[in-house]
Design an enzyme around this catalytic site. Structure first.
Site, PDB file in Angstrom:
ATOM      1  N   CYS A  96       6.706  -9.703   1.060  1.00 40.44           N
ATOM      2  CA  CYS A  96       5.789  -8.693   0.522  1.00 40.44           C
ATOM      3  C   CYS A  96       5.266  -7.790   1.636  1.00 40.44           C
ATOM      4  O   CYS A  96       5.120  -8.208   2.777  1.00 40.44           O
ATOM      5  CB  CYS A  96       4.616  -9.368  -0.195  1.00 40.44           C
ATOM      6  SG  CYS A  96       3.513  -8.180  -1.007  1.00 40.44           S
ATOM      7  N   ASP A 112       2.349  -6.816   1.910  1.00 40.54           N
ATOM      8  CA  ASP A 112       0.948  -7.165   2.151  1.00 40.54           C
ATOM      9  C   ASP A 112       0.662  -7.321   3.651  1.00 40.54           C
ATOM     10  O   ASP A 112       1.359  -8.056   4.350  1.00 40.54           O
ATOM     11  CB  ASP A 112       0.638  -8.484   1.418  1.00 40.54           C
ATOM     12  CG  ASP A 112      -0.849  -8.774   1.366  1.00 40.54           C
ATOM     13  OD1 ASP A 112      -1.486  -8.831   2.447  1.00 40.54           O
ATOM     14  OD2 ASP A 112      -1.390  -8.945   0.264  1.00 40.54           O
ATOM     15  N   ARG A 153      -1.419  -8.901   5.239  1.00 43.24           N
ATOM     16  CA  ARG A 153      -1.820 -10.226   5.735  1.00 43.24           C
ATOM     17  C   ARG A 153      -0.633 -11.154   5.939  1.00 43.24           C
ATOM     18  O   ARG A 153      -0.770 -12.226   6.525  1.00 43.24           O
ATOM     19  CB  ARG A 153      -2.795 -10.874   4.737  1.00 43.24           C
ATOM     20  CG  ARG A 153      -4.056 -10.076   4.509  1.00 43.24           C
ATOM     21  CD  ARG A 153      -4.762 -10.521   3.250  1.00 43.24           C
ATOM     22  NE  ARG A 153      -3.946 -10.312   2.057  1.00 43.24           N
ATOM     23  CZ  ARG A 153      -4.297 -10.687   0.832  1.00 43.24           C
ATOM     24  NH1 ARG A 153      -5.430 -11.311   0.640  1.00 43.24           N
ATOM     25  NH2 ARG A 153      -3.507 -10.441  -0.193  1.00 43.24           N
ATOM     26  N   HIS A 195       3.748 -14.731  -1.773  1.00 42.48           N
ATOM     27  CA  HIS A 195       2.485 -15.255  -1.245  1.00 42.48           C
ATOM     28  C   HIS A 195       1.446 -15.316  -2.358  1.00 42.48           C
ATOM     29  O   HIS A 195       1.427 -14.453  -3.246  1.00 42.48           O
ATOM     30  CB  HIS A 195       1.975 -14.409  -0.065  1.00 42.48           C
ATOM     31  CG  HIS A 195       1.550 -13.023  -0.452  1.00 42.48           C
ATOM     32  ND1 HIS A 195       0.227 -12.667  -0.583  1.00 42.48           N
ATOM     33  CD2 HIS A 195       2.263 -11.918  -0.749  1.00 42.48           C
ATOM     34  CE1 HIS A 195       0.157 -11.391  -0.929  1.00 42.48           C
ATOM     35  NE2 HIS A 195       1.374 -10.906  -1.040  1.00 42.48           N
TER      36      HIS A 195
HETATM   37 CO    CO Z   1       1.945  -9.265  -2.150  1.00 36.42          CO
END
Ligand code: CO
Length: 218
Positions: free
Chosen positions: A41, A43, A45, A97
């Site tokens: 992903c 993302d 993080r 995630h």
């Molecule tokens: Co994501």
């Protein structure tokens, strides 16, 4: 985050690398032979290299919203093709995630413009597993399970491609489904039983990998 700071960080990194190994960058420039293709992903993080502890050159990486592998997406299909056919990676990982904003958005009915067709792929995963998901009363548990099922379905999408089927047959390429738990930092192997999964789906998705002339003769 200050953009100038990024260039300062880069300079510091170059010096640190060269202090340890003067040939570091000239060695990197010789080429790449990564063993692993990681599809994860976007993302911020979920930093692929850091969570796996891999160095530059060790993993070929694609990230998009919710680690999707739509079989009509030119970017994903090109990355898989290049990684499998040219780099000859040994493993393909789809890593989702927990607390994925993309998966969460797909569980809601909001109109998100250009994101709609992308998130529809996740809604399709929900529909495919509606019975199991609807039986989970706790919303967070249902959300986490959808993250896992989405990883499984994207692994299936990886296996649907001809080059992956060919590499599995010829050199034992393996596909893995993982989830990164943002709350704990732990990487979880979903231990997807691909053999069993393949038996169920290959009746439909197995491609004739023989030469086109031989296929025509069938
Ligand atoms: Co994501």
């Amino acid at each position: 985050m200050d953009i100038a700071k990024i260039f300062q960080n880069n300079q510091d990194w170059v010096h640190r690398k060269l202090d340890l190994e003067p040939e570091y960058f000239s060695n990197l420039a010789k080429g790449q032979t990564p063993d692993i293709l990681y599809i994860g992903c976007s993302d911020s993080r979920v930093s692929a290299e850091e969570l796996m502890g891999v160095a530059p050159g060790e993993a070929f990486i694609l990230r998009n919203i919710a680690n999707m592998v739509p079989n009509t997406d030119l970017s994903v299909m090109s990355v898989i093709n290049y990684a499998v056919v040219h780099l000859k990676v040994k493993h393909i990982v789809v890593c989702g995630h927990y607390y994925c904003g993309g998966v969460q958005a797909a569980m809601k009915s909001g109109d998100l413009g250009i994101l709609n067709p992308w998130l529809r792929n996740i809604r399709d995963v929900y529909r495919t597993h509606k019975e199991e998901l609807s039986a989970i009363e706790n919303e967070e548990a249902r959300y986490k399970r959808l993250v896992e099922l989405n990883v499984e379905e994207q692994c299936i999408n990886v296996i649907k491609t001809a080059e992956v089927q060919k590499a599995q047959r010829d050199r034992g390429l393996t596909v893995h489904g993982w989830v990164f738990d943002v709350h704990s930092g732990q990487l979880i192997d979903l231990k997807i039983d691909f053999k069993k999964l393949l038996e169920n789906i290959m009746e439909i998705y197995r491609l004739d990998l023989s030469e086109p002339e031989k296929q025509a003769a069938k």
